[in-house]
Motif scaffolding. Structure first.
Motif, mmCIF file in Angstrom:
data_model
loop_
_atom_site.group_PDB
_atom_site.id
_atom_site.type_symbol
_atom_site.label_atom_id
_atom_site.label_comp_id
_atom_site.label_asym_id
_atom_site.label_seq_id
_atom_site.Cartn_x
_atom_site.Cartn_y
_atom_site.Cartn_z
ATOM 1 N N LEU A 72 -62.489 23.538 -86.140
ATOM 2 C CA LEU A 72 -62.592 23.031 -84.733
ATOM 3 C C LEU A 72 -61.439 22.333 -84.190
ATOM 4 O O LEU A 72 -60.981 22.365 -82.714
ATOM 5 C CB LEU A 72 -64.001 22.083 -84.488
ATOM 6 C CG LEU A 72 -64.328 21.735 -83.058
ATOM 7 C CD1 LEU A 72 -64.244 22.706 -82.042
ATOM 8 C CD2 LEU A 72 -65.512 20.543 -83.053
ATOM 9 N N GLU A 73 -60.677 21.348 -84.995
ATOM 10 C CA GLU A 73 -59.651 20.686 -84.706
ATOM 11 C C GLU A 73 -58.238 21.704 -84.440
ATOM 12 O O GLU A 73 -57.633 21.580 -83.511
ATOM 13 C CB GLU A 73 -59.328 19.861 -85.945
ATOM 14 C CG GLU A 73 -58.247 18.837 -85.650
ATOM 15 C CD GLU A 73 -57.648 17.923 -86.751
ATOM 16 O OE1 GLU A 73 -57.261 16.947 -86.351
ATOM 17 O OE2 GLU A 73 -58.515 18.078 -87.933
ATOM 18 N N GLN A 74 -58.332 22.774 -85.163
ATOM 19 C CA GLN A 74 -57.416 23.720 -84.708
ATOM 20 C C GLN A 74 -57.650 24.357 -83.245
ATOM 21 O O GLN A 74 -56.457 24.452 -82.706
ATOM 22 C CB GLN A 74 -57.524 25.139 -85.753
ATOM 23 C CG GLN A 74 -56.922 24.907 -87.162
ATOM 24 C CD GLN A 74 -56.927 26.251 -87.778
ATOM 25 O OE1 GLN A 74 -57.899 26.497 -88.467
ATOM 26 N NE2 GLN A 74 -56.043 26.943 -87.663
ATOM 27 N N ILE A 75 -58.500 24.764 -83.106
ATOM 28 C CA ILE A 75 -59.162 25.152 -81.574
ATOM 29 C C ILE A 75 -58.636 24.310 -80.610
ATOM 30 O O ILE A 75 -58.123 24.392 -79.521
ATOM 31 C CB ILE A 75 -60.543 25.749 -81.531
ATOM 32 C CG1 ILE A 75 -60.802 26.827 -82.369
ATOM 33 C CG2 ILE A 75 -60.898 26.391 -80.044
ATOM 34 C CD1 ILE A 75 -62.221 27.327 -82.550
ATOM 35 N N ARG A 80 -55.599 21.839 -75.924
ATOM 36 C CA ARG A 80 -54.715 20.839 -75.363
ATOM 37 C C ARG A 80 -54.098 20.083 -76.781
ATOM 38 O O ARG A 80 -54.633 19.274 -77.147
ATOM 39 C CB ARG A 80 -55.257 19.690 -74.530
ATOM 40 C CG ARG A 80 -54.593 18.697 -73.875
ATOM 41 C CD ARG A 80 -55.314 17.696 -73.262
ATOM 42 N NE ARG A 80 -54.623 16.834 -72.378
ATOM 43 C CZ ARG A 80 -54.894 15.830 -71.476
ATOM 44 N NH1 ARG A 80 -56.469 15.601 -71.430
ATOM 45 N NH2 ARG A 80 -54.155 14.895 -71.009
ATOM 46 N N ARG A 81 -52.826 20.375 -76.786
ATOM 47 C CA ARG A 81 -52.130 19.392 -77.783
ATOM 48 C C ARG A 81 -51.859 18.108 -77.405
ATOM 49 O O ARG A 81 -51.898 17.795 -76.091
ATOM 50 C CB ARG A 81 -50.740 20.184 -77.956
ATOM 51 C CG ARG A 81 -50.746 21.464 -78.428
ATOM 52 C CD ARG A 81 -49.206 21.988 -78.808
ATOM 53 N NE ARG A 81 -48.434 21.764 -77.569
ATOM 54 C CZ ARG A 81 -48.349 22.810 -76.418
ATOM 55 N NH1 ARG A 81 -48.978 23.723 -76.532
ATOM 56 N NH2 ARG A 81 -47.578 22.370 -75.467
ATOM 57 N N ALA A 85 -49.676 18.089 -70.863
ATOM 58 C CA ALA A 85 -50.208 17.272 -69.170
ATOM 59 C C ALA A 85 -50.816 18.351 -68.469
ATOM 60 O O ALA A 85 -51.819 18.224 -67.949
ATOM 61 C CB ALA A 85 -49.064 16.580 -68.530
ATOM 62 N N GLU A 86 -50.456 19.720 -68.730
ATOM 63 C CA GLU A 86 -51.066 20.920 -67.923
ATOM 64 C C GLU A 86 -51.553 22.161 -68.824
ATOM 65 O O GLU A 86 -50.586 22.360 -70.083
ATOM 66 C CB GLU A 86 -50.015 21.319 -66.985
ATOM 67 C CG GLU A 86 -49.521 20.297 -66.124
ATOM 68 C CD GLU A 86 -48.655 20.839 -64.903
ATOM 69 O OE1 GLU A 86 -47.960 21.876 -65.074
ATOM 70 O OE2 GLU A 86 -48.283 20.031 -63.799
ATOM 71 N N PRO A 87 -52.428 22.919 -68.457
ATOM 72 C CA PRO A 87 -52.601 24.096 -69.449
ATOM 73 C C PRO A 87 -51.507 25.149 -69.352
ATOM 74 O O PRO A 87 -50.933 25.142 -68.298
ATOM 75 C CB PRO A 87 -53.911 24.339 -68.874
ATOM 76 C CG PRO A 87 -54.032 24.013 -67.420
ATOM 77 C CD PRO A 87 -53.281 22.622 -67.514
ATOM 78 N N GLU A 88 -51.625 25.875 -70.293
ATOM 79 C CA GLU A 88 -50.508 27.023 -70.193
ATOM 80 C C GLU A 88 -51.072 28.071 -69.701
ATOM 81 O O GLU A 88 -52.363 28.515 -69.846
ATOM 82 C CB GLU A 88 -50.103 27.094 -71.897
ATOM 83 C CG GLU A 88 -49.278 25.848 -72.309
ATOM 84 C CD GLU A 88 -48.936 26.211 -73.879
ATOM 85 O OE1 GLU A 88 -48.961 27.430 -74.126
ATOM 86 O OE2 GLU A 88 -48.422 25.502 -74.404
ATOM 87 N N PHE A 107 -56.306 28.469 -70.027
ATOM 88 C CA PHE A 107 -57.570 27.830 -71.107
ATOM 89 C C PHE A 107 -58.197 26.764 -70.297
ATOM 90 O O PHE A 107 -57.649 25.832 -70.134
ATOM 91 C CB PHE A 107 -56.661 27.375 -72.293
ATOM 92 C CG PHE A 107 -57.759 27.427 -73.504
ATOM 93 C CD1 PHE A 107 -59.166 27.161 -73.234
ATOM 94 C CD2 PHE A 107 -57.443 27.463 -74.659
ATOM 95 C CE1 PHE A 107 -59.918 27.019 -74.648
ATOM 96 C CE2 PHE A 107 -58.181 27.230 -75.930
ATOM 97 C CZ PHE A 107 -59.299 27.254 -75.698
ATOM 98 N N LYS A 108 -59.086 27.087 -69.580
ATOM 99 C CA LYS A 108 -59.967 26.194 -68.557
ATOM 100 C C LYS A 108 -60.827 25.263 -69.329
ATOM 101 O O LYS A 108 -60.923 24.390 -68.654
ATOM 102 C CB LYS A 108 -60.814 27.359 -67.550
ATOM 103 C CG LYS A 108 -61.532 26.289 -66.515
ATOM 104 C CD LYS A 108 -60.415 25.743 -65.645
ATOM 105 C CE LYS A 108 -61.162 24.913 -64.618
ATOM 106 N NZ LYS A 108 -62.407 23.992 -64.763
ATOM 107 N N SER A 109 -61.716 25.805 -70.005
ATOM 108 C CA SER A 109 -62.683 24.789 -70.722
ATOM 109 C C SER A 109 -62.746 25.294 -72.174
ATOM 110 O O SER A 109 -62.992 26.184 -72.535
ATOM 111 C CB SER A 109 -63.851 24.564 -69.904
ATOM 112 O OG SER A 109 -64.692 25.891 -70.105
#
Length: 199
Positions: A72-75, A80-81, A85-88, A107-109
């Protein structure tokens, strides 16, 4: 880049851990209801289409190399790293999405659910179709939309230019220290001087 095949999902070059269950694509038309005075019925106006929504379902379980929490941590890092600040925006490669006309997504949610058995974590990933918009400035008097970097300079109309050329000039005063006719009244000047001196 996102690759989805029958068994694996790869986001940004990283294969998502877990068991890939399903991929769902949902698109909707935009419909607005109009208010009509004196009528209970609301006529509907079709105005376009919503962006497509793609939902991926993954099941995470403990494995020999790492736990379901590690997976889960990988996903989460792909969603969001730290410091992001913004989704790629990603290009998605999949036959299903291609047939639905979806090529770019964000990647919305990221939703996760754990049951009371706690043997697995259900992960739901939602991507939204990304359609870049080009906004250009329009000439003329009509209202226009502008990008942040564009500016317009309004030119004076012909009538205004003619007025500026024919309005004349202000009278010239040779002595700049002479009293102005608007306040050239000895009584008021003296009273003003007394007030200033008394302060």
């Amino acid at each position: 880049m996102i690759y989805v095949d029958d068994n694996t999902i790869k986001v940004g070059g990283v294969v998502l851990p877990g068991l890939y269950k399903s991929l769902e694509i949902k698109t909707e038309a935009k419909v607005e209801e109009q208010e009509v005075e004196g009528s209970t019925a609301k006529p509907k106006q079709a105005t376009g289409y919503e962006d497509a929504k793609i939902t991926l379902e993954i099941i995470l379980e403990d494995g020999p190399g790492n736990t379901k929490e590690d997976k889960l941590e990988q996903i989460q890092a792909l969603f969001r790293r730290s410091g992001q600040a913004e989704p790629e925006v990603h290009q998605i490669v999949n036959e299903h999405t291609s047939k639905r006309g979806v090529s770019s997504v964000i990647f919305k949610s990221l939703s996760t659910k754990e049951t009371n058995k706690k043997e697995e974590i259900a992960v739901s990933i939602e991507f939204w179709e990304y359609v870049p918009m080009t906004i250009t400035a329009a000439k003329g008097r009509a209202a226009a939309s502008f990008t942040a970097s564009e500016e317009t300079v309004r030119q004076p109309s012909d009538g205004w230019s003619k007025y500026l050329g024919s309005r004349g000039t202000a009278p010239k005063i040779s002595n700049k220290l002479s009293n102005s006719p608007a306040v050239d009244n000895e009584q008021f000047r003296t009273a003003g001087q007394l007030v200033l001196e008394g302060m």
